[in-house]
Design a protein around this motif. Structure first.
Motif, short mmCIF file in Angstrom:
data_model
loop_
_atom_site.label_atom_id
_atom_site.label_comp_id
_atom_site.label_asym_id
_atom_site.label_seq_id
_atom_site.Cartn_x
_atom_site.Cartn_y
_atom_site.Cartn_z
N ALA A 123 0.81 -1.22 0.00
CA ALA A 123 0.00 0.00 0.00
C ALA A 123 0.84 1.27 0.00
N LYS A 124 2.12 1.18 0.33
CA LYS A 124 2.99 2.37 0.38
C LYS A 124 3.37 2.90 -1.00
N TYR A 125 3.21 2.09 -2.02
CA TYR A 125 3.60 2.53 -3.36
C TYR A 125 2.58 3.52 -3.91
N PRO A 126 3.07 4.53 -4.61
CA PRO A 126 2.15 5.53 -5.16
C PRO A 126 1.26 4.94 -6.26
N GLY A 127 0.03 5.40 -6.26
CA GLY A 127 -0.90 4.97 -7.30
C GLY A 127 -1.44 3.57 -7.11
N VAL A 128 -1.21 2.96 -5.95
CA VAL A 128 -1.66 1.59 -5.71
C VAL A 128 -3.09 1.58 -5.20
N GLU A 129 -3.85 0.67 -5.73
CA GLU A 129 -5.24 0.48 -5.34
C GLU A 129 -5.38 -0.96 -4.86
N GLU A 130 -6.05 -1.16 -3.73
CA GLU A 130 -6.33 -2.51 -3.25
C GLU A 130 -7.76 -2.87 -3.63
N THR A 131 -7.91 -4.01 -4.28
CA THR A 131 -9.22 -4.50 -4.68
C THR A 131 -9.35 -5.95 -4.23
N ILE A 132 -10.46 -6.57 -4.55
CA ILE A 132 -10.68 -7.98 -4.26
C ILE A 132 -10.71 -8.74 -5.58
N ALA A 133 -9.89 -9.77 -5.67
CA ALA A 133 -9.87 -10.61 -6.87
C ALA A 133 -10.64 -11.90 -6.58
N CYS A 134 -11.37 -12.37 -7.56
CA CYS A 134 -12.11 -13.64 -7.47
C CYS A 134 -13.05 -13.68 -6.28
N LYS A 135 -13.76 -12.57 -6.06
CA LYS A 135 -14.65 -12.44 -4.91
C LYS A 135 -15.67 -13.58 -4.86
N GLY A 136 -15.82 -14.13 -3.66
CA GLY A 136 -16.80 -15.19 -3.45
C GLY A 136 -16.35 -16.57 -3.86
N THR A 137 -15.09 -16.73 -4.27
CA THR A 137 -14.58 -18.04 -4.67
C THR A 137 -13.54 -18.52 -3.66
N ALA A 138 -13.09 -19.74 -3.83
CA ALA A 138 -12.07 -20.32 -2.94
C ALA A 138 -10.74 -19.60 -3.06
N VAL A 139 -10.50 -18.91 -4.15
CA VAL A 139 -9.22 -18.20 -4.34
C VAL A 139 -9.36 -16.69 -4.16
N GLU A 140 -10.42 -16.24 -3.49
CA GLU A 140 -10.60 -14.81 -3.23
C GLU A 140 -9.36 -14.27 -2.53
N SER A 141 -8.88 -13.11 -2.98
CA SER A 141 -7.69 -12.51 -2.39
C SER A 141 -7.71 -11.00 -2.55
N SER A 142 -6.89 -10.36 -1.73
CA SER A 142 -6.65 -8.93 -1.90
C SER A 142 -5.72 -8.78 -3.08
N ALA A 143 -6.03 -7.86 -3.97
CA ALA A 143 -5.20 -7.63 -5.15
C ALA A 143 -4.70 -6.19 -5.11
N PHE A 144 -3.41 -6.02 -5.29
CA PHE A 144 -2.81 -4.69 -5.29
C PHE A 144 -2.41 -4.35 -6.71
N LYS A 145 -2.94 -3.22 -7.20
CA LYS A 145 -2.76 -2.84 -8.59
C LYS A 145 -1.99 -1.54 -8.72
N ALA A 146 -1.20 -1.47 -9.79
CA ALA A 146 -0.55 -0.23 -10.22
C ALA A 146 -1.20 0.07 -11.57
N GLY A 147 -2.06 1.06 -11.61
CA GLY A 147 -2.85 1.28 -12.82
C GLY A 147 -3.81 0.11 -12.95
#
Length: 119
Positions: free
Chosen positions: A13-37
């Protein structure tokens, strides 16, 4: 394990322009996803983390051979790291997160290319 996940989330989260989202929501592989753009550079779940490497890929592949239960070197440079009761050294993960961010941010808009302050 929660402390490990929290530490990784804080690093990413310290990196500029980073957004935290949820990947594969509601599935067995649901995870926090950190994106740059629009490019994801880190996926984090309670049990594991996935990130993309290039320069450190040989190091990760070597670790995967030595400790196959802890590291997996997958297709296209994606690495899976188990965060169990004895997680990999935080310094190693911090270095790999930085590499993954820089690698993926290169494909993101220019505003995301700066690294975080080292304070």
């Amino acid at each position: 394990m929660r402390d490990n996940v929290g530490a990784l989330r804080k690093i990413a989260a310290k990196y500029p322009g980073v957004e935290e989202t949820i990947a594969c929501k509601g599935t067995a592989v649901e995870s926090s996803a950190f994106k740059a753009g629009k490019k994801t550079f880190l996926f984090v779940r309670a049990a594991d983390a996935r990130l993309k490497l290039e320069k450190s890929l040989p190091e990760a592949a070597s670790l995967a051979k030595k400790e196959p239960g802890r590291y997996e070197a997958g297709a296209m440079g994606w690495i899976k790291v188990q965060l169990g009761p004895e997680p990999p050294p935080l310094d190693l993960l911090k270095r790999w997160i930085d590499e993954s961010y820089r690698l993926m941010a290169a494909a993101a808009p220019a505003k995301n290319k700066k690294a975080p302050n080292k304070s």
